[in-house]
Design a protein around this motif. Structure first.
Motif, PDB file in Angstrom:
ATOM      1  N   MET A   1     168.410  34.865  58.304  1.00  0.00           N
ATOM      2  CA  MET A   1     168.288  33.580  57.643  1.00  0.00           C
ATOM      3  C   MET A   1     168.063  33.828  56.150  1.00  0.00           C
ATOM      4  O   MET A   1     167.310  34.701  55.764  1.00  0.00           O
ATOM      5  CB  MET A   1     167.122  32.792  58.231  1.00  0.00           C
ATOM      6  N   HIS A   3     166.849  32.093  52.588  1.00  0.00           N
ATOM      7  CA  HIS A   3     166.130  30.989  51.953  1.00  0.00           C
ATOM      8  C   HIS A   3     166.415  31.082  50.462  1.00  0.00           C
ATOM      9  O   HIS A   3     165.934  31.987  49.797  1.00  0.00           O
ATOM     10  CB  HIS A   3     164.631  31.071  52.236  1.00  0.00           C
ATOM     11  N   LEU A  77     173.404  18.412  53.760  1.00  0.00           N
ATOM     12  CA  LEU A  77     173.593  19.301  54.892  1.00  0.00           C
ATOM     13  C   LEU A  77     175.063  19.671  54.958  1.00  0.00           C
ATOM     14  O   LEU A  77     175.922  18.773  55.005  1.00  0.00           O
ATOM     15  CB  LEU A  77     173.164  18.619  56.194  1.00  0.00           C
ATOM     16  N   GLU A  86     175.896  28.112  59.079  1.00  0.00           N
ATOM     17  CA  GLU A  86     174.898  27.297  59.771  1.00  0.00           C
ATOM     18  C   GLU A  86     173.825  26.926  58.754  1.00  0.00           C
ATOM     19  O   GLU A  86     172.988  27.759  58.392  1.00  0.00           O
ATOM     20  CB  GLU A  86     174.327  28.048  60.970  1.00  0.00           C
ATOM     21  N   HIS A  87     173.878  25.692  58.309  1.00  0.00           N
ATOM     22  CA  HIS A  87     173.020  25.223  57.218  1.00  0.00           C
ATOM     23  C   HIS A  87     171.876  24.399  57.791  1.00  0.00           C
ATOM     24  O   HIS A  87     172.090  23.499  58.595  1.00  0.00           O
ATOM     25  CB  HIS A  87     173.867  24.368  56.266  1.00  0.00           C
ATOM     26  N   GLU A  88     170.668  24.711  57.386  1.00  0.00           N
ATOM     27  CA  GLU A  88     169.505  23.923  57.806  1.00  0.00           C
ATOM     28  C   GLU A  88     169.203  22.823  56.813  1.00  0.00           C
ATOM     29  O   GLU A  88     168.338  21.991  57.054  1.00  0.00           O
ATOM     30  CB  GLU A  88     168.299  24.839  58.001  1.00  0.00           C
ATOM     31  N   SER A 107     167.397  25.780  49.747  1.00  0.00           N
ATOM     32  CA  SER A 107     168.396  25.668  50.807  1.00  0.00           C
ATOM     33  C   SER A 107     168.184  26.823  51.773  1.00  0.00           C
ATOM     34  O   SER A 107     167.837  27.933  51.351  1.00  0.00           O
ATOM     35  CB  SER A 107     169.805  25.730  50.204  1.00  0.00           C
ATOM     36  N   THR A 108     168.387  26.572  53.060  1.00  0.00           N
ATOM     37  CA  THR A 108     168.231  27.603  54.080  1.00  0.00           C
ATOM     38  C   THR A 108     169.480  27.611  54.955  1.00  0.00           C
ATOM     39  O   THR A 108     169.959  26.552  55.371  1.00  0.00           O
ATOM     40  CB  THR A 108     166.979  27.324  54.939  1.00  0.00           C
ATOM     41  N   TYR A 109     169.979  28.818  55.229  1.00  0.00           N
ATOM     42  CA  TYR A 109     171.214  28.924  56.019  1.00  0.00           C
ATOM     43  C   TYR A 109     171.314  30.309  56.656  1.00  0.00           C
ATOM     44  O   TYR A 109     170.593  31.243  56.287  1.00  0.00           O
ATOM     45  CB  TYR A 109     172.443  28.670  55.145  1.00  0.00           C
TER      46      TYR A 109
END
Length: 145
Positions: A1, A3, A77, A86-88, A107-109
């Motif tokens: 992941m 961040h 998103l 895969e974007h959170e 952003s987290t992905y």
């Protein structure tokens, strides 16, 4: 992941900074983004539920605005991309700071295996912060006079 976190103070009012950064056309301030715009099928030209699409070198993306609170923050998103992403979610927050606006972008992905997996993450974890910083620098260049 991954961040991602970038920030910058831009010496312009929050309303102007928010409007500039929320407009997908201005994403082209990033060296890797070739084109970006509101999608033809976007339910609104901007705001909650609006859809932005773009093409960057090596990436096509479609994202939805999932929260919209001008001039304080907006969240997006990435709902589709090639390669797979895969974007959170990502959020830009705008805080008055003296005569300017402090922008905080998170952003987290992840990249699933079919989207390049760990090697793609290693690459994008370096490139995307650089691109986001370039967008913030472009905003400063456009608005600071």
């Amino acid at each position: 992941m991954v961040h991602l976190h970038v920030e910058k103070t831009i010496y312009a009012p929050p309303e102007k900074v928010f409007a500039w950064l929320a407009d997908p056309v201005n994403l082209k301030a990033a060296p890797l983004i070739v084109t970006a715009h509101w999608a033809d099928d976007s339910p609104a030209p901007s705001g909650l539920g609006a859809i932005r699409t773009g093409f960057a070198i090596g990436l096509w993306f479609r994202e939805e605005i999932t929260a919209y609170d001008p001039p304080h923050s907006y969240t997006y998103l990435i709902v589709k991309s090639v390669p797979a992403f895969e974007h959170e979610g990502g959020t830009l927050t705008f805080t008055p700071d003296g005569e300017g606006t402090h922008v905080d972008w998170v952003s987290t992905y992840t990249h699933p295996a079919k989207g390049g997996g760990k090697p793609a993450q290693a690459l994008t974890s370096r490139l995307l912060p650089w691109d986001c910083k370039a967008i913030l620098d472009g905003c400063a260049k456009a608005l600071e006079r």
